[in-house]
Enzyme design. Structure first.
Site, PDB file in Angstrom:
ATOM      1  CD  GLU A  90      64.407  82.237  47.609  1.00 51.24           C
ATOM      2  OE1 GLU A  90      65.609  81.959  47.826  1.00 51.24           O
ATOM      3  OE2 GLU A  90      63.969  82.539  46.486  1.00 51.24           O
ATOM      4  CD  GLU A 114      70.911  87.875  51.475  1.00 49.07           C
ATOM      5  OE1 GLU A 114      70.642  87.323  50.382  1.00 49.07           O
ATOM      6  OE2 GLU A 114      72.030  87.787  52.018  1.00 49.07           O
TER       7      GLU A 114
END
Length: 974
Positions: A70, A145
């Protein structure tokens, strides 16, 4: 719009058309014939349009791959080849909502905007991101991330870093979050819900680049997508865009994403787990006990509504009988509950906090016997009717604050759509509500308790107990794991990791090219309104009381705010004033016991709440305007009852029930302990501001200082209770006094007389004694506190008051907030530092703050704050980029407001002394901001940072390691 069912429009076959009066919309359900994409459009007159694309993403491990994907899809794509298109959108869009969210079984990418051109741009960037992300060819994205080994020199220690890794270290530092995780794991040992979709920090480093790419490749396909459009738009234009630019490139395929059901247990299960607390904390009365059950299927809309009502009636209202039974049994300090209906098999949990593991069997027994008694004797009908009424009020009001209405409908409809049910079923509620009301005449609710809670074998008891050594042991274990990993590496492997670390840093520090940045579509200044929204307000006087009237269409709901000036309260009574705001409405009155009072309030109103807040006058940092604020709402037809109940609570509440007050003190303490970890960012910012602002110091009396007061009250209850009754008797006529009342009322003009007629009874019941204004002697000084907890991350805040240093507020500071948050802080603190985020704040009263949250660093972040001046003074960007920041700043000013919010904004501007002229000046200054104005603010920031006001909440180990930067160290919890 007239469209024919079964006809195709730009590759989309129309399946159904329905008018749904409950949401004032017509729904159109489509399927894209080539790709298999599903699409639902809610057509209505709302100009705040919403687009979302959702994928069913069931995880099969605890690596957090769904969460990391995501984050990563928004780090560059085919058409938008910069590092972070998401950030570029935030900087330069008029969006009213822009986010991405990972749930246990789905990932959602929603955006919203009131500007047609902007809305189209947002759709384009998000669709390109999810279908054509750069993560396939740039392994640095997973490193940044998700997680990576970090080491710069061979002799350095090996460490882990990564945004999601640190985010989840912070999230799972909370006992409440850990309990939620363990509840799902216990109930779903064989399905996707047994895994942590956000990622367990201990498992995140197991995620490989191959697993990462495979997850996206498997699930991010149109066949597995749920596309949602809401609002006033040309749907045929949007269908054509979706088909031609994205969906037509894909063919329908089989995707094994169906959520499997958990096979139900034949008997309840019990598990015991631990959570970390600080080494200095006591373990007594800090265990959580929870009884949890799978309760049916999400697609049974009627039963889900009934369970929502039952949860409120049995456990959430002050009259809740199951909560009362657990409190009376002295099983713990507070009773909580959760009904999680956004799962294929929804979960109902009953939780006691502040307990002991030895009480687990009694906990289970009390629940069993209490529910059996409720089934046998019947649930109090007034209690159920009150809960139904309150839910009906909320459904009809449809006020979701700053969240777009269309977004909330999207999240709700996924509760059926994701599981192959009718996506519109949760948008209807009239028939289901009527069924609930009819159920009052039968054993409908009792039968649900019997089948879903009593006879249900699929239950678990989860015991979560504290461990003082756990945090330290985990750190030692992690250090050992990393040391062993480094030992096993060959020189070549170590060199490769050092090279990857350097390559990642180089990518993070290298700015995007102007050509890449230019690919993000951008609005023009002409697309932005030049004039500020008018403050809807007229000052009137009724029987000597100033009334701020806001003539807004509210669909026959009245919003009433009372602001009592409490600058008459002596300083030593302030803790008791905050306590009074906590207890009102939860204790008996002369007319009602606290249970029947709760029922009556829920039957006739949308709720009444009490709070204390200190305001400041515009541009006067040392001004202090403390208000005791009462917020109430009801249907206009119920205004007489609302005013009657309001009068009753503020004038005739009684505090003679020692047992009840004891319970409320325990509940207050338990609630604050959970809030302080969950909202650590706000806690630290409030404490920091108290170092240099009298108003903030006043407000802080209701935060950490109030927690200390409650802890003391708890330890010395007999003495404090006796004092409390005396202090309350002093306080009530001081606070609820006609002489210091300002009223704000929001409703239609034709209903104003209904308000004035009924409000007289409130006015006539208030004290009219004149009390002298008080002078407060708060210690406004630089405490520089380090608050130690078992958290694995930090919340770092630094700031000062720039007006006191000789500067003035300007609209350009709002642009600087956007620039710092989404460029300098984003890159230095989030991207390079691995924190979850950072914020900036420049207020009209001169208070400015920098802050980071879920941050693995401490002194490194302080250094970033201190070096902000260098960034600002060398600030140089293109005119296009400057325009982007201005547009992004304007989006924060033009967020759509609900009727309630319009009234409150106008009233609070009045209290602050902020006029429409001030707001227009701020807007004009934002629109006129240039690079020179931003660079000039560097001296202001430098002066504020040189004040060295600092406050941090975080890891006990990290704070002690950096003790030299603090004035004093404290442990929050005893």
């Amino acid at each position: 719009m007239t469209l024919e069912i079964n006809k195709s429009y730009h590759g989309f076959r129309l399946l159904t058309v329905k008018k749904i009066k409950e949401v004032a919309s017509t729904t159109y359900q489509f399927e894209h014939e080539k790709s298999g994409a599903r699409l639902l459009f809610l057509e209505n007159k709302d100009d705040n349009k919403v687009f979302s694309i959702t994928f069913r993403t069931p995880p099969t491990d605890d690596t957090g791959v769904a969460h990391i994907v995501e984050h990563s899809t928004l780090c560059g794509s085919r058409k938008f080849p910069m590092k972070e298109p998401f950030v570029e959108l935030v900087k330069g869009s008029l969006n009213t909502y822009l986010n991405a969210m990972t749930f246990p079984d789905k990932t959602m990418y929603p955006v919203a905007s009131r500007n047609d051109k902007d809305f189209q741009n947002l759709m384009d960037v998000y669709l390109d991101a999810v279908f054509f992300p750069a993560m396939y060819t740039q392994p640095e994205i997973l490193m940044q991330e998700g997680w990576h080994y970090e080491i710069e020199k061979p002799e350095d220690e090996l460490t882990y870093s990564g945004v999601v890794y640190n985010e989840m270290k912070g999230a799972l530092s909370s006992a409440e979050s850990l309990l939620d995780k363990e509840i799902l794991t216990s109930l779903f040992p064989n399905t996707t819900y047994g895994f942590e979709s956000g990622g367990d920090p201990e498992a995140i480093p197991d995620l490989t680049q191959e697993m990462f790419i495979d997850f996206h490749n498997k699930y991010y396909h149109p066949t597995n997508s749920y596309i949602y459009l809401y609002g006033d738009m040309d749907i045929l234009e949007k269908l054509a865009f979706l088909d031609q630019n994205y969906l037509n490139s894909f063919d329908r395929i089989a995707i094994p994403s169906k959520i499997e059901e958990q096979t139900l247990f034949t008997k309840p299960q019990k598990i015991t787990k631990e959570y970390p607390i600080a080494s200095t904390e006591q373990t007594q009365d800090k265990t959580f006990l929870s009884l949890n059950a799978i309760v049916g299927k999400a697609t049974d809309a009627e039963e889900m509504l009934a369970l929502e009502i039952l949860e409120h009636a049995l456990l959430k209202t002050q009259a809740a009988p199951l909560k009362k039974a657990l409190i009376d049994a002295k099983l713990g300090k507070d009773v909580l509950s959760s009904f999680e209906d956004s799962l294929l098999q929804p979960v109902f949990s009953i939780i006691v906090s502040g307990s002991d593991e030895k009480k687990a069997d009694e906990f289970q027994k009390i629940i069993q016997t209490s529910l059996q008694k409720l089934v046998k004797d019947g649930i109090d009908r007034e209690l159920l009717e009150a809960s139904i009424n309150l839910l009906e009020f909320k459904l009809r009001e449809a006020d979701f604050g700053q969240f777009p209405t269309g977004l909330i409908y999207d999240i709700k409809l996924m509760n059926s759509w994701l599981y192959d049910g009718d996506p519109t079923m949760f948008l209807y509620y009239e028939a289901a509500l009527q069924k609930m009301k009819d159920g009052l005449k039968s054993h409908y609710f009792e039968n649900i308790i019997q089948t879903r809670l009593l006879d249900n074998p699929h239950k678990t008891i989860v015991v979560l107990k504290p461990n003082q050594r756990m945090a330290e042991e985990k750190e030692v274990e992690l250090t050992k794991i990393l040391a062993q990993a480094k030992e096993k590496m060959s020189d070549t492997e170590l060199a490769a990791i050092i090279s990857l670390t350097a390559k990642l840093k180089e990518r993070q520090e290298t700015p995007d090219t102007p050509e890449a940045l230019a690919t993000i579509p951008l609005l023009e200044l002409k697309d932005i309104k030049k004039e500020t929204e008018a403050l809807i307000q007229e000052k009137r006087v009724e029987d000597g009381t100033d009334i701020l009237f806001h003539a807004v269409t509210t669909n026959q709901i009245a919003y009433l705010n009372l602001y009592f000036d409490v600058s008459t309260i002596p300083e030593d009574l302030l803790p008791y004033a905050f306590l009074l705001s906590e207890l009102l409405g939860k204790v008996s009155t002369q007319k009602h016991d606290y249970g029947s009072l709760a029922n009556t309030l829920n039957l006739h109103t949308g709720g009444i709440s009490y709070d204390i807040a200190a305001y400041t006058k515009n541009a006067k940092p040392d001004s202090l305007l403390p208000k005791f604020k009462v917020q109430a709402k009801s249907l206009v037809t119920k205004l007489p009852k609302l005013c009657e109940l309001l009068t009753e609570v503020i004038t005739s509440s009684t505090f003679d029930d020692e047992k009840r007050v004891r319970e409320l003190i325990d509940q207050c303490k338990a609630t604050m302990e959970m809030y302080m970890i969950k909202a650590a960012q706000q806690l630290v910012a409030g404490r920091l501001a108290s170092y240099f602002s009298p108003a903030a110091a006043y407000n802080e009396k209701g935060m950490l200082s109030f927690y200390d007061f409650i802890v003391d009250f708890d330890k010395n209850f007999a003495d404090r209770y006796s004092q409390m009754k005396e202090k309350f008797a002093e306080l009530q006529p001081m606070i609820f006094n006609k002489q210091n009342l300002l009223v704000s009322v929001t409703l239609e003009e034709e209903n104003y007389s209904a308000f004035t007629q009924t409000f007289k009874q409130v006015q006539s019941a208030l004290s009219i004694v004149n009390y002298p204004q008080q002078t407060y002697s708060f210690a406004i000084d630089k405490k520089n506190e380090g608050f130690m907890t078992s958290s694995k991350v930090q919340y770092v805040s630094k700031g000062a008051n720039f007006i006191k240093l000789g500067y003035e507020f300007t609209g350009s500071m709002r642009v600087m907030e956007t620039i710092l948050r989404y460029d300098y802080f984003w890159n230095r603190i989030r991207v390079q530092g691995g924190a979850y985020g950072a914020f900036t704040q420049f207020r009209r009263n001169g208070n400015m703050m920098f802050g980071s949250y879920r941050d693995p660093n401490l002194t490194e972040t302080i250094a970033v704050f201190d070096e902000t001046v260098d960034y600002l003074q060398s600030f140089a960007i293109s005119e296009r980029e400057m325009l982007k920041y201005i547009i992004g700043t304007m989006s924060t000013l033009d967020t759509p407001l609900t009727p309630k919010m319009k009234g409150e904004l106008a009233a609070e501007c009045y209290i602050h002394g902020v006029t429409e002229l001030d707001l227009q000046r701020e807007r004009d200054e934002i629109l006129a901001t240039d690079q020179k104005a931003i660079a000039a603010l560097g001296t202001l920031v430098k002066a504020c940072m040189q004040q060295n006001n600092l406050c941090v909440l975080g890891s006990e180990t990290k704070i002690k390691e950096n003790e030299i930067v603090f004035g004093q160290l404290k442990t929050i919890f005893d």
